[in-house]
Design a protein around this motif. Structure first.
Motif, PDB file in Angstrom:
ATOM      1  N   PRO A 159      -6.903-105.715 -53.643  1.00  0.00           N
ATOM      2  CA  PRO A 159      -5.583-105.193 -54.031  1.00  0.00           C
ATOM      3  C   PRO A 159      -5.588-103.669 -54.139  1.00  0.00           C
ATOM      4  O   PRO A 159      -6.648-103.049 -54.145  1.00  0.00           O
ATOM      5  CB  PRO A 159      -5.361-105.819 -55.414  1.00  0.00           C
ATOM      6  CG  PRO A 159      -6.486-106.753 -55.659  1.00  0.00           C
ATOM      7  CD  PRO A 159      -7.602-106.365 -54.754  1.00  0.00           C
ATOM      8  N   VAL A 160      -4.392-103.103 -54.220  1.00  0.00           N
ATOM      9  CA  VAL A 160      -4.287-101.662 -54.473  1.00  0.00           C
ATOM     10  C   VAL A 160      -4.324-101.473 -55.985  1.00  0.00           C
ATOM     11  O   VAL A 160      -3.552-102.098 -56.711  1.00  0.00           O
ATOM     12  CB  VAL A 160      -2.964-101.113 -53.905  1.00  0.00           C
ATOM     13  CG1 VAL A 160      -2.838 -99.623 -54.185  1.00  0.00           C
ATOM     14  CG2 VAL A 160      -2.886-101.393 -52.413  1.00  0.00           C
ATOM     15  N   PHE A 161      -5.227-100.646 -56.467  1.00  0.00           N
ATOM     16  CA  PHE A 161      -5.362-100.453 -57.912  1.00  0.00           C
ATOM     17  C   PHE A 161      -4.796 -99.108 -58.317  1.00  0.00           C
ATOM     18  O   PHE A 161      -5.008 -98.104 -57.653  1.00  0.00           O
ATOM     19  CB  PHE A 161      -6.841-100.524 -58.318  1.00  0.00           C
ATOM     20  CG  PHE A 161      -7.449-101.879 -58.104  1.00  0.00           C
ATOM     21  CD1 PHE A 161      -7.180-102.915 -58.983  1.00  0.00           C
ATOM     22  CD2 PHE A 161      -8.283-102.119 -57.013  1.00  0.00           C
ATOM     23  CE1 PHE A 161      -7.737-104.165 -58.785  1.00  0.00           C
ATOM     24  CE2 PHE A 161      -8.834-103.369 -56.811  1.00  0.00           C
ATOM     25  CZ  PHE A 161      -8.562-104.400 -57.688  1.00  0.00           C
ATOM     26  N   LYS A 162      -4.115 -99.120 -59.456  1.00  0.00           N
ATOM     27  CA  LYS A 162      -3.615 -97.853 -59.989  1.00  0.00           C
ATOM     28  C   LYS A 162      -4.716 -97.172 -60.795  1.00  0.00           C
ATOM     29  O   LYS A 162      -4.811 -95.970 -60.845  1.00  0.00           O
ATOM     30  CB  LYS A 162      -2.404 -98.103 -60.894  1.00  0.00           C
ATOM     31  CG  LYS A 162      -1.148 -98.435 -60.107  1.00  0.00           C
ATOM     32  CD  LYS A 162       0.089 -97.950 -60.859  1.00  0.00           C
ATOM     33  CE  LYS A 162       1.359 -98.235 -60.073  1.00  0.00           C
ATOM     34  NZ  LYS A 162       1.811 -99.635 -60.264  1.00  0.00           N
ATOM     35  N   LYS A 163      -5.538 -97.994 -61.470  1.00  0.00           N
ATOM     36  CA  LYS A 163      -6.572 -97.430 -62.325  1.00  0.00           C
ATOM     37  C   LYS A 163      -7.955 -97.676 -61.747  1.00  0.00           C
ATOM     38  O   LYS A 163      -8.259 -98.763 -61.278  1.00  0.00           O
ATOM     39  CB  LYS A 163      -6.485 -98.055 -63.733  1.00  0.00           C
ATOM     40  CG  LYS A 163      -5.263 -97.590 -64.498  1.00  0.00           C
ATOM     41  CD  LYS A 163      -5.030 -98.435 -65.716  1.00  0.00           C
ATOM     42  CE  LYS A 163      -6.002 -98.088 -66.830  1.00  0.00           C
ATOM     43  NZ  LYS A 163      -5.729 -98.932 -68.025  1.00  0.00           N
ATOM     44  N   LYS A 164      -8.764 -96.649 -61.828  1.00  0.00           N
ATOM     45  CA  LYS A 164     -10.128 -96.723 -61.319  1.00  0.00           C
ATOM     46  C   LYS A 164     -10.911 -97.847 -62.004  1.00  0.00           C
ATOM     47  O   LYS A 164     -11.700 -98.544 -61.358  1.00  0.00           O
ATOM     48  CB  LYS A 164     -10.805 -95.365 -61.549  1.00  0.00           C
ATOM     49  CG  LYS A 164     -12.176 -95.232 -60.939  1.00  0.00           C
ATOM     50  CD  LYS A 164     -12.105 -94.987 -59.444  1.00  0.00           C
ATOM     51  CE  LYS A 164     -13.501 -94.936 -58.840  1.00  0.00           C
ATOM     52  NZ  LYS A 164     -13.485 -95.054 -57.389  1.00  0.00           N
ATOM     53  N   GLN A 165     -10.675 -98.032 -63.320  1.00  0.00           N
ATOM     54  CA  GLN A 165     -11.400 -99.070 -64.057  1.00  0.00           C
ATOM     55  C   GLN A 165     -11.168-100.447 -63.424  1.00  0.00           C
ATOM     56  O   GLN A 165     -12.094-101.241 -63.264  1.00  0.00           O
ATOM     57  CB  GLN A 165     -10.945 -99.173 -65.526  1.00  0.00           C
ATOM     58  CG  GLN A 165     -11.205 -97.957 -66.350  1.00  0.00           C
ATOM     59  CD  GLN A 165      -9.973 -97.068 -66.396  1.00  0.00           C
ATOM     60  OE1 GLN A 165      -9.440 -96.726 -65.330  1.00  0.00           O
ATOM     61  NE2 GLN A 165      -9.516 -96.707 -67.580  1.00  0.00           N
ATOM     62  N   GLU A 225     -10.303-101.073 -60.363  1.00  0.00           N
ATOM     63  CA  GLU A 225     -10.950-101.147 -59.055  1.00  0.00           C
ATOM     64  C   GLU A 225     -12.441-101.446 -59.227  1.00  0.00           C
ATOM     65  O   GLU A 225     -13.000-102.283 -58.524  1.00  0.00           O
ATOM     66  CB  GLU A 225     -10.759 -99.827 -58.309  1.00  0.00           C
ATOM     67  CG  GLU A 225     -11.232 -99.915 -56.874  1.00  0.00           C
ATOM     68  CD  GLU A 225     -10.938 -98.673 -56.071  1.00  0.00           C
ATOM     69  OE1 GLU A 225     -10.347 -97.714 -56.613  1.00  0.00           O
ATOM     70  OE2 GLU A 225     -11.297 -98.666 -54.880  1.00  0.00           O
ATOM     71  N   LEU A 226     -13.063-100.770 -60.183  1.00  0.00           N
ATOM     72  CA  LEU A 226     -14.494-100.997 -60.402  1.00  0.00           C
ATOM     73  C   LEU A 226     -14.759-102.421 -60.878  1.00  0.00           C
ATOM     74  O   LEU A 226     -15.737-103.043 -60.477  1.00  0.00           O
ATOM     75  CB  LEU A 226     -15.046 -99.987 -61.419  1.00  0.00           C
ATOM     76  CG  LEU A 226     -15.164 -98.554 -60.892  1.00  0.00           C
ATOM     77  CD1 LEU A 226     -15.562 -97.604 -62.010  1.00  0.00           C
ATOM     78  CD2 LEU A 226     -16.170 -98.474 -59.746  1.00  0.00           C
ATOM     79  N   LYS A 227     -13.864-102.947 -61.708  1.00  0.00           N
ATOM     80  CA  LYS A 227     -14.024-104.325 -62.161  1.00  0.00           C
ATOM     81  C   LYS A 227     -13.974-105.280 -60.978  1.00  0.00           C
ATOM     82  O   LYS A 227     -14.777-106.208 -60.870  1.00  0.00           O
ATOM     83  CB  LYS A 227     -12.925-104.693 -63.168  1.00  0.00           C
ATOM     84  CG  LYS A 227     -13.265-104.286 -64.586  1.00  0.00           C
ATOM     85  CD  LYS A 227     -12.126-104.658 -65.540  1.00  0.00           C
ATOM     86  CE  LYS A 227     -12.144-103.762 -66.756  1.00  0.00           C
ATOM     87  NZ  LYS A 227     -10.808-103.547 -67.321  1.00  0.00           N
ATOM     88  N   PHE A 228     -13.007-105.020 -60.094  1.00  0.00           N
ATOM     89  CA  PHE A 228     -12.890-105.871 -58.908  1.00  0.00           C
ATOM     90  C   PHE A 228     -14.144-105.770 -58.054  1.00  0.00           C
ATOM     91  O   PHE A 228     -14.706-106.772 -57.611  1.00  0.00           O
ATOM     92  CB  PHE A 228     -11.648-105.466 -58.100  1.00  0.00           C
ATOM     93  CG  PHE A 228     -11.461-106.288 -56.855  1.00  0.00           C
ATOM     94  CD1 PHE A 228     -10.837-107.532 -56.918  1.00  0.00           C
ATOM     95  CD2 PHE A 228     -11.912-105.835 -55.619  1.00  0.00           C
ATOM     96  CE1 PHE A 228     -10.670-108.299 -55.775  1.00  0.00           C
ATOM     97  CE2 PHE A 228     -11.747-106.599 -54.475  1.00  0.00           C
ATOM     98  CZ  PHE A 228     -11.118-107.829 -54.555  1.00  0.00           C
ATOM     99  N   GLU A 229     -14.602-104.549 -57.860  1.00  0.00           N
ATOM    100  CA  GLU A 229     -15.793-104.357 -57.014  1.00  0.00           C
ATOM    101  C   GLU A 229     -17.028-105.006 -57.633  1.00  0.00           C
ATOM    102  O   GLU A 229     -17.889-105.523 -56.916  1.00  0.00           O
ATOM    103  CB  GLU A 229     -16.022-102.870 -56.742  1.00  0.00           C
ATOM    104  CG  GLU A 229     -15.083-102.393 -55.645  1.00  0.00           C
ATOM    105  CD  GLU A 229     -15.128-100.903 -55.389  1.00  0.00           C
ATOM    106  OE1 GLU A 229     -15.960-100.217 -56.007  1.00  0.00           O
ATOM    107  OE2 GLU A 229     -14.314-100.447 -54.573  1.00  0.00           O
ATOM    108  N   THR A 230     -17.114-104.975 -58.951  1.00  0.00           N
ATOM    109  CA  THR A 230     -18.227-105.648 -59.630  1.00  0.00           C
ATOM    110  C   THR A 230     -18.193-107.142 -59.342  1.00  0.00           C
ATOM    111  O   THR A 230     -19.216-107.763 -59.070  1.00  0.00           O
ATOM    112  CB  THR A 230     -18.149-105.400 -61.150  1.00  0.00           C
ATOM    113  OG1 THR A 230     -18.036-104.010 -61.362  1.00  0.00           O
ATOM    114  CG2 THR A 230     -19.379-105.923 -61.851  1.00  0.00           C
ATOM    115  N   LYS A 231     -16.976-107.691 -59.397  1.00  0.00           N
ATOM    116  CA  LYS A 231     -16.839-109.120 -59.095  1.00  0.00           C
ATOM    117  C   LYS A 231     -17.303-109.428 -57.680  1.00  0.00           C
ATOM    118  O   LYS A 231     -18.003-110.419 -57.442  1.00  0.00           O
ATOM    119  CB  LYS A 231     -15.369-109.539 -59.228  1.00  0.00           C
ATOM    120  CG  LYS A 231     -14.983-109.972 -60.616  1.00  0.00           C
ATOM    121  CD  LYS A 231     -13.676-110.744 -60.508  1.00  0.00           C
ATOM    122  CE  LYS A 231     -12.740-110.394 -61.636  1.00  0.00           C
ATOM    123  NZ  LYS A 231     -11.393-110.918 -61.430  1.00  0.00           N
ATOM    124  N   VAL A 232     -16.884-108.566 -56.741  1.00  0.00           N
ATOM    125  CA  VAL A 232     -17.300-108.782 -55.346  1.00  0.00           C
ATOM    126  C   VAL A 232     -18.818-108.745 -55.246  1.00  0.00           C
ATOM    127  O   VAL A 232     -19.435-109.597 -54.597  1.00  0.00           O
ATOM    128  CB  VAL A 232     -16.665-107.722 -54.412  1.00  0.00           C
ATOM    129  CG1 VAL A 232     -17.218-107.849 -52.998  1.00  0.00           C
ATOM    130  CG2 VAL A 232     -15.150-107.864 -54.399  1.00  0.00           C
TER     131      VAL A 232
END
Lengths: 404, 322
Positions: free
Chosen positions: B203-209, B211-218
């Motif tokens: 997804p497109v994230f507004k907040k860096k946090q 995005e990082l959470k999503f990337e951690t999940k990946v």
């Protein structure tokens, strides 16, 4: 100081300052070319046009390419190929032209060999042409590194390894060339610089030298006939164009060049749009991975013949044979001991030498690509020996050639 | 004419060289594998006519499918999120809503009966050595096993979208996308599609946090997947150029064709779904192919006209010279 008068036109203004009329006469309208030529004489212009395509498409690619090991692959395959308007077109033109330019160079070289256009004052044409061949080879190799795909990486690894010199173990030299123990950021940056600046500069300089080298000995002709250019030019200028043996570079020769260029461009753009895969190896669409060696590593087709001279021998012998193959074409004007500068068909044994060399190089090219197993490595081995043998035989068979 | 003869000689040698370094050399380097047209001839044909109603009961009940798989089409979400599922099973079990449209019916039947066999990973999951495939075999609910399996397949087909409703992206995401990422975004019909990760579109994230959470999940998902497969399955962004259509099709049809012993399962897609997967890979890795054809045609017309004028100019200039 020269005397300047008030200009009567822009042409006159320029002419007083740049002597454009004289330049035009010397470089174009009174630059004499033999009339007795065939379409193979247009390969120089075909090469110039192809080089122009490479230069222009390269400038556009340069605006988006990122010489960084983490970004290079995606800047080529995503940014240029998919995001930038017509980026895919520039890349395909660049990739196809880089391959086709070698086809034309080989045709141009073998034309020169066939018609003996490297002797009797034309040695510098041949030597400057060979320097161009080397510069184009370096340009092709450095450019091949830039997409930073699997073949870029592993070709870079294999070719730079050659500089270790086998048993000499000059590993320090290899590291100095790479700027690292393995191809990495420093390696990519320096090959980027070589590809977009230093080698293109050298190529442009060498093209000027190559053209300049033609000026005094003049262009050869289909029958190796010695032409009195001044007498024939006088005939032409007197209006007897039909009986003169020479034509003007512009428009006479240029119109024939452009006809050949027109037909060539049909072939070229057919490849660009419908048959580009041969020039862009599929393996290079996998990103570089230093931990995963591809099953088959081979250079682009135009390096295969010299690669196959390296491959069938043990490391040291192979390197010596490879070094021999790289430089021996320079020596052609001096190894050919015959005074005849006529087509190979009229030169006795040299005729067979020419066709044997051509076929042997095609065999080497084919064997350089297939896996070196069984029959293929035997064919490659004998083809490499034949290559070396043909060059050793050249001075002897030409020494005893009858004068025609 | 002499010039035509010379041209013929040059052409023959050029084509000979081309033939040797391209078609011939490649035929020597890679064995040629013919597609079976996704017929899966080694699997038995379905002989029984399925009853979707009964199939539904089995899928929801005795078959225990929904213990691991979601069926969004029936309003049933997956029992676990993708990361937890991957950590439990190695890979996230697919939602079954579209299975009936994407996979060949006889493959689905064989899969329900014996997953390791249908998926061609028996070399990795040998029950006699206690290596159990994470999907358990269905041993029947008391009736005729083949009839029950036919019923379950009929049910999956009854809830699936029609073949023409399956989009290229759907086929890819269901059949390939739980193991393979595609990090290239792509533009299709003027719409920008985000890059694909094994746990879904990024997804497109507004907040860096976030995005990082999503990337951690990946990354967590990829770690589980890597443990399960032995290596992280490759990103497929440029596979249409690096492998080409023929290779991808025959590889998907039977991965053991090229890589004996590979952990990649046979996924059992039907022929239409395979075409759609190829189309999706083209949309991502060769998105300018239509433009290329269009521009190519125009350039060829232009160059033909240029060549005609060039020939006429030469004839004009050389008239005086002969």
């Amino acid at each position: 100081m020269a005397h300047f008068t008030k200009a009567t036109s822009l042409h006159d203004w320029l002419n007083q300052r740049l002597a454009i009329d004289t330049l035009r006469r010397v470089l174009a309208t009174e630059y004499w070319i033999p009339k007795n030529i065939n379409f193979l004489w247009a390969m120089g212009m075909v090469l110039a046009i192809t080089f122009a395509f490479l230069l222009v498409s390269g400038i556009f690619l340069l605006m988006y390419y990122q010489p960084n090991v983490d970004l290079a692959f995606d800047s080529v395959n995503y940014t240029i190929m998919q995001e930038v308007g017509y980026g895919w077109l520039w890349r395909h033109v660049h990739g196809v032209a880089a391959s086709v330019v070698f086809l034309i160079i080989y045709i141009h070289m073998f034309t020169g060999i066939y018609y003996g256009s490297y002797k009797k004052g034309r040695e510098m044409i041949w030597l400057s042409g060979m320097l161009l061949f080397v510069a184009f080879s370096a340009e092709a190799f450095s450019g091949y590194m830039l997409p930073w795909g699997q073949m870029s990486y592993w070709a870079g690894m294999v070719i730079t390894n050659l500089f270790a010199g086998g048993s000499l173990h000059a590993d320090g030299l290899v590291e100095w060339i790479r700027g690292d123990y393995v191809p990495a950021q420093a390696f990519l940056n320096r090959f980027f610089m070589l590809h977009v600046l230093l080698i293109p500069l050298a190529i442009i300089g060498l093209i000027v030298l190559h053209f300049g080298a033609l000026r005094i000995p003049h262009v050869n002709n289909q029958d190796g006939e010695e032409i009195d250019f001044e007498a024939e030019a006088a005939k032409y200028k007197a209006g007897d164009k039909a009986n003169s043996k020479v034509i003007a570079f512009v428009n006479d020769f240029m119109s024939k060049d452009m006809m050949v260029v027109g037909i060539y461009l049909i072939f070229f753009f057919y490849l660009v749009f419908y048959h580009y895969d041969f020039a862009m190896d599929p393996v290079n669409f996998d990103p570089a991975n230093g931990l995963k060696t591809p099953a088959h590593i081979y250079p682009e087709w135009y390096f295969l013949w010299s690669y196959e001279i390296l491959r069938p021998f043990s490391t040291d012998v192979g390197l010596i044979a490879f070094a021999f193959a790289q430089v021996i074409f320079f020596a052609l004007p001096f190894l050919d001991r015959s005074p005849n500068a006529v087509p190979a068909s009229r030169r006795g044994l040299f005729k067979f030498w020419f066709w044997a060399m051509l076929i042997d190089m095609i065999v080497l090219t084919a064997m350089g690509k297939v896996p070196p197993e069984g029959m293929f490595s035997a064919i490659g081995f004998y083809a490499a020996l034949t290559f070396i043998g043909l060059w050793i035989a050249l001075p002897f068979i030409t020494k005893f050639e009858k004068k025609v | 004419m002499k010039e035509l003869f010379i041209l013929a000689v040059v052409t023959v040698f050029t084509l000979l060289t081309y033939y040797l370094v391209e078609p011939f050399a490649h035929s020597q380097m890679h064995k040629h594998i013919e597609s079976e047209g996704f017929a899966y001839k080694d699997l038995p044909a379905l002989t029984k006519k399925g009853d979707a109603e009964h199939g539904k009961e089995l899928v929801m009940g005795a078959g225990a499918c929904v213990g691991c798989h979601g069926i969004k089409a029936e309003g049933m979400p997956a029992p676990m999120d993708a990361v937890t599922a991957a950590q439990s099973y190695g890979v996230n079990p697919p939602d079954l809503s579209t299975a009936g449209a994407i996979y060949e019916p006889k493959f689905l039947a064989a899969l329900i009966k014996n997953p390791a066999h249908a998926l061609m990973v028996e070399h990795k999951f040998d029950e006699s050595k206690g290596q159990m495939h994470p999907m358990t075999s269905f041993y029947g609910a008391g009736g005729d096993l083949d009839q029950e399996i036919a019923d379950m397949v009929a049910y999956l087909q009854s809830i699936a979208p029609k073949a023409e409703e399956v989009t290229p992206a759907m086929a890819f995401e269901n059949a390939c996308g739980r193991c393979h990422a595609i990090h290239y975004e792509y533009n299709l019909d003027g719409e920008l599609h985000p890059s694909w990760t094994q746990i879904g579109e990024k997804p497109v994230f507004k907040k860096k946090q976030d995005e990082l959470k999503f990337e951690t999940k990946v990354l967590d998902y990829q770690e589980a997947l890597k443990k399960y497969m032995g290596t992280l399955p490759p990103d497929l962004s440029m596979y249409i150029r690096s492998r080409g259509e023929h290779y991808i099709k025959t590889f998907v049809e039977n991965p053991q064709n090229y890589l004996k012993g590979t952990a990649m399962p046979r996924v059992g897609v039907n022929a239409e779904a395979a075409e759609k997967i190829i189309e999706h890979l083209e949309n991502v890795g060769d998105s300018k192919r239509h433009k290329r054809e269009e521009v190519g045609k125009n350039v060829m017309i232009y160059i033909f006209i240029f060549a005609i004028f060039a020939i006429l100019w030469k004839k004009e200039v050389w008239r005086d010279l002969h």
